[in-house]
Design a protein around this motif. Structure first.
Motif, short mmCIF file in Angstrom:
data_model
loop_
_atom_site.label_atom_id
_atom_site.label_comp_id
_atom_site.label_asym_id
_atom_site.label_seq_id
_atom_site.Cartn_x
_atom_site.Cartn_y
_atom_site.Cartn_z
N ILE A 143 -12.49 34.40 -2.80
CA ILE A 143 -12.86 35.44 -1.84
C ILE A 143 -11.62 35.97 -1.15
O ILE A 143 -10.78 35.19 -0.66
N ALA A 144 -11.50 37.29 -1.13
CA ALA A 144 -10.36 37.93 -0.48
C ALA A 144 -10.67 38.30 0.96
O ALA A 144 -9.80 38.24 1.84
N LEU A 145 -11.93 38.68 1.23
CA LEU A 145 -12.30 39.16 2.56
C LEU A 145 -13.74 38.76 2.84
O LEU A 145 -14.61 38.96 1.99
N ALA A 146 -13.97 38.18 4.02
CA ALA A 146 -15.32 37.78 4.41
C ALA A 146 -15.61 38.24 5.83
O ALA A 146 -14.72 38.22 6.70
N PRO A 206 -5.53 35.50 10.43
CA PRO A 206 -6.25 34.93 9.27
C PRO A 206 -7.75 34.79 9.54
O PRO A 206 -8.58 35.06 8.68
N ILE A 207 -8.11 34.35 10.78
CA ILE A 207 -9.51 34.26 11.19
C ILE A 207 -9.64 35.02 12.50
O ILE A 207 -9.01 34.65 13.50
N ALA A 208 -10.44 36.06 12.52
CA ALA A 208 -10.64 36.88 13.72
C ALA A 208 -12.08 36.73 14.19
O ALA A 208 -13.01 36.91 13.40
N LEU A 209 -12.25 36.39 15.47
CA LEU A 209 -13.59 36.15 16.01
C LEU A 209 -13.82 37.01 17.24
O LEU A 209 -13.03 37.00 18.18
N MET A 242 -16.88 25.65 3.51
CA MET A 242 -16.79 26.06 2.12
C MET A 242 -16.22 27.48 2.02
O MET A 242 -15.38 27.78 1.16
N LEU A 243 -16.65 28.36 2.92
CA LEU A 243 -16.16 29.73 2.92
C LEU A 243 -14.65 29.76 3.14
O LEU A 243 -13.92 30.49 2.46
N LEU A 244 -14.17 28.98 4.09
CA LEU A 244 -12.73 28.92 4.34
C LEU A 244 -11.96 28.46 3.10
O LEU A 244 -10.88 28.97 2.79
N SER A 245 -12.55 27.50 2.38
CA SER A 245 -11.86 26.97 1.19
C SER A 245 -11.85 27.98 0.04
O SER A 245 -11.04 27.85 -0.90
N ARG A 246 -12.73 28.98 0.12
CA ARG A 246 -12.81 30.00 -0.94
C ARG A 246 -11.87 31.18 -0.68
O ARG A 246 -11.70 32.04 -1.55
N LEU A 247 -11.26 31.26 0.52
CA LEU A 247 -10.33 32.35 0.84
C LEU A 247 -8.98 32.00 0.22
O LEU A 247 -8.09 31.43 0.85
N ARG A 248 -8.84 32.38 -1.05
CA ARG A 248 -7.73 31.86 -1.86
C ARG A 248 -6.84 32.96 -2.41
O ARG A 248 -6.29 32.83 -3.50
N VAL A 249 -6.68 34.05 -1.64
CA VAL A 249 -5.78 35.11 -2.11
C VAL A 249 -4.55 35.13 -1.21
O VAL A 249 -4.17 36.16 -0.65
N SER A 272 -5.84 37.01 2.39
CA SER A 272 -7.23 36.67 2.69
C SER A 272 -7.50 36.77 4.18
O SER A 272 -6.66 36.40 5.01
N ARG A 273 -8.70 37.24 4.52
CA ARG A 273 -9.08 37.39 5.91
C ARG A 273 -10.55 36.99 6.10
O ARG A 273 -11.39 37.24 5.23
N LEU A 274 -10.82 36.38 7.28
CA LEU A 274 -12.19 36.08 7.69
C LEU A 274 -12.42 36.71 9.05
O LEU A 274 -11.70 36.41 10.01
N LEU A 275 -13.42 37.58 9.14
CA LEU A 275 -13.81 38.22 10.40
C LEU A 275 -15.21 37.73 10.76
O LEU A 275 -16.06 37.59 9.87
#
Length: 431
Positions: A123-126, A24-27, A141-148, A152-155
Motif C-alpha cells: 500500500i502506497a497511500l491509506a 508519515p502518519i497524519a491524524l 497490519m495496515l502500517l506493515s503494508r505501507l511498503r513504498v 508511503s503515507r497514512l492519513l
C-alpha cells in the motif's frame, strides 16, 4: 487545489493540509463537525496526485456503507469540493472508486478478521475514517503494508475516545517515536458552521459525549452513565394528552427482571415514559414462560390509562414494540399471538446510551413517577471503570433492565424524535 474548494478554510485547516504532506502518519482528531474531515480529505486528494504508481491506494472505514456515507458522498459534492467532485466516481456497493484517475480500494474493517483483506498487499497511500473504531490488529497490519519507502503515507481522522485507548497510548502520546503528527480540532476551527448549528451540536451531546465530541477530550468513561439526569427536570407527576404512542421497549429476563417501558409523545411535543411493566422472579419466587410474559404485557397495555382524555380511558396500541434482539423465543411468541408492530430493537449500546442522554439532557424526555423501576435504576447506572482502563466503554451489567428497555424504545425511534428538540430552549444542559 485548495483554490478549487468553495468552502472557506480556517488557518488551522490549511496548516494541517500543508504540514501533513511530510508526515508519515497524519491524524486529525477532535470535536464533531470541526472541519477535520474536509481538511483531511483535501490532504488525501493532494497525496493521490503524488502517490507512486507502485502500491495500492485504500480508504478504510468501519463498513463499506460508512465509507460511502462519510467520505465518498462528501467527495462527490460540488458544494464541498467544487470542480474536484467531477473526478470522484463510484458505484454504490462497489469496493473500488476512481478518484483523480486513480483506483482506490474501499475496505471495511469492523472486526479483527478484516486484517485478512489487506494481508500481502503493498500500500502506497491509506486513509482511515474514525480510527478509534478500527481494530488495533487491523491498524497494525495496515502500517506493515505501507511498503513504498518514504513515499508511503497514512492519513486518519477520529473523534476522541477514552484516555487508555490504544490509539492514544501507543501512537498519539508517542507521536515523535512512531512518526505521527496530530492536529486537534474544535468547533471554532470550522468557519463554515452556522452559529445555530453549533448550538444544536452542543445540545445533542451530554455528559461524557459532550466532553469527547464537543470539547475533544480523551476522557475516561467513569461515574454515572446518565449524569445529566435531573429529577426536578426529568420526572413528572402529571401527564398531558398523548398525541402518539411511540413505542414500548422490552428487556427480557427469566432469572433477571423482565422490564417493559412505554413511551408516548405528548401534546407539548415532549417524550414521556408513561408506564412500565416489571416482573422480578427473585421477588415473586417464580419464573414465567414466554406465554405468561406475553399475556402480562398485553394485559398491561390494555389497562394503561390514557392521560388527558375524558373519564378513565384505558388501553393503548403503540406504534412499535421493540424487544431485546437476543430474546428470539419471546418475539416468536408475540408474533404467534399476532401482537402487532413487534420488531427487534436496535441494540447498539453506546449509540443507544447517547440517544437516551440526548433525550434526558435536552429536557425532551420526562418520566412519570409511577415508573419506579426505571427511576430506581437511572441514577445508579454506571460505567465499568475496569473496562475503561482496558480502553473499553461499557456500562456495568447490574440493575440495568428498565434502563435497557428505555434505551431500546428511544434509540430504535431516534430518527423520529430528534427533530422534536427545541434547541432554543436548551440552556447549557450539554455543559
Amino acid at each position: 487545489m485548495l483554490r478549487d474548494v468553495p468552502l472557506p478554510l480556517s488557518g488551522r485547516q490549511v496548516a494541517s493540509i500543508v504540514e501533513s504532506q511530510d508526515a508519515p502518519i497524519a491524524l486529525w482528531s477532535g470535536a464533531v463537525s470541526s472541519g477535520k474531515t474536509i481538511a483531511s480529505l483535501l490532504a488525501f486528494l493532494i497525496r493521490i496526485t503524488l502517490a507512486p504508481d507502485i502500491g495500492l491506494i485504500v480508504i478504510v472505514g468501519r463498513t463499506l456503507q460508512t465509507i460511502e456515507r462519510n467520505l465518498i458522498d462528501p467527495l462527490q459534492s460540488r458544494m464541498l469540493f467544487g470542480p474536484l467532485a467531477r473526478h470522484v466516481h463510484h458505484t454504490t456497493g462497489s469496493t473500488t472508486a476512481t478518484i483523480l484517475g486513480r483506483t482506490v480500494h474501499l475496505v471495511g474493517a469492523s472486526d479483527a478478521r478484516a486484517e485478512g483483506r489487506i494481508r500481502g498487499s503493498t500500500i502506497a497511500l491509506a486513509y482511515v475514517d474514525e480510527a478509534t473504531l478500527v481494530p488495533e490488529a487491523f491498524w497494525m497490519m495496515l502500517l506493515s503494508r505501507l511498503r513504498v519507502g518514504d513515499q508511503s503515507r497514512l492519513l486518519a481522522t477520529t473523534n476522541p475516545d477514552g484516555p487508555f485507548h490504544w490509539l492514544r497510548k501507543e501512537f498519539i502520546l508517542r507521536g515523535a517515536e512512531v512518526g505521527l503528527t496530530n492536529w486537534h480540532f474544535t468547533l471554532d476551527d470550522n468557519p463554515s458552521l452556522d452559529p445555530k448549528m453549533v448550538q444544536r451540536l452542543k445540545a445533542q451531546y451530554t455528559g461524557l459525549w459532550y466532553r469527547r465530541f464537543i470539547l475533544g477530550e480523551w476522557c475516561l468513561a467513569s461515574g454515572a452513565v446518565y449524569d445529566m439526569f435531573d429529577e426536578d427536570r426529568n420526572v413528572v407527576d402529571i401527564l398531558p394528552y398523548m398525541r402518539r404512542w411511540t413505542a414500548v421497549g422490552i428487556d427480557y429476563g427469566t432469572v433477571n427482571p423482565f422490564s417493559a417501558v412505554l413511551i408516548g409523545q405528548g401534546e407539548d411535543n415532549h417524550l414521556y415514559a408513561v408506564s412500565e411493566y416489571r416482573y422480578d422472579s427473585k421477588i415473586a419466587y417464580r419464573q414465567q414462560t414466554d406465554a405468561q410474559y406475553s399475556a402480562d404485557v398485553r394485559q398491561w397495555l390494555a389497562t394503561v390509562r390514557r392521560p388527558g382524555e375524558q373519564g378513565q380511558a384505558r388501553g393503548v396500541t403503540p406504534r412499535w414494540i421493540f424487544v431485546d434482539p437476543s430474546a428470539a423465543s419471546f418475539m416468536n411468541q408475540l408474533w404467534t399471538e399476532k401482537v402487532p408492530n413487534v420488531a427487534p430493537a436496535i441494540n447498539d449500546v453506546l449509540d443507544g446510551i447517547r440517544s437516551v442522554g440526548v433525550a434526558l439532557g435536552s429536557g425532551l424526555l420526562r418520566i412519570h413517577r409511577s415508573c419506579t423501576g426505571l427511576l430506581g435504576e437511572l441514577p445508579g447506572y454506571a460505567w465499568d471503570e475496569k473496562a475503561a482502563e482496558r480502553g473499553e466503554d461499557k456500562p456495568l451489567k447490574t440493575d440495568d433492565h428498565s434502563a435497557d428497555a428505555l434505551r431500546y424504545a428511544l434509540h430504535s425511534t431516534a430518527h423520529e424524535w430528534r427533530g422534536l428538540i427545541d434547541y432554543k430552549e436548551v440552556d447549557g444542559v450539554a455543559a
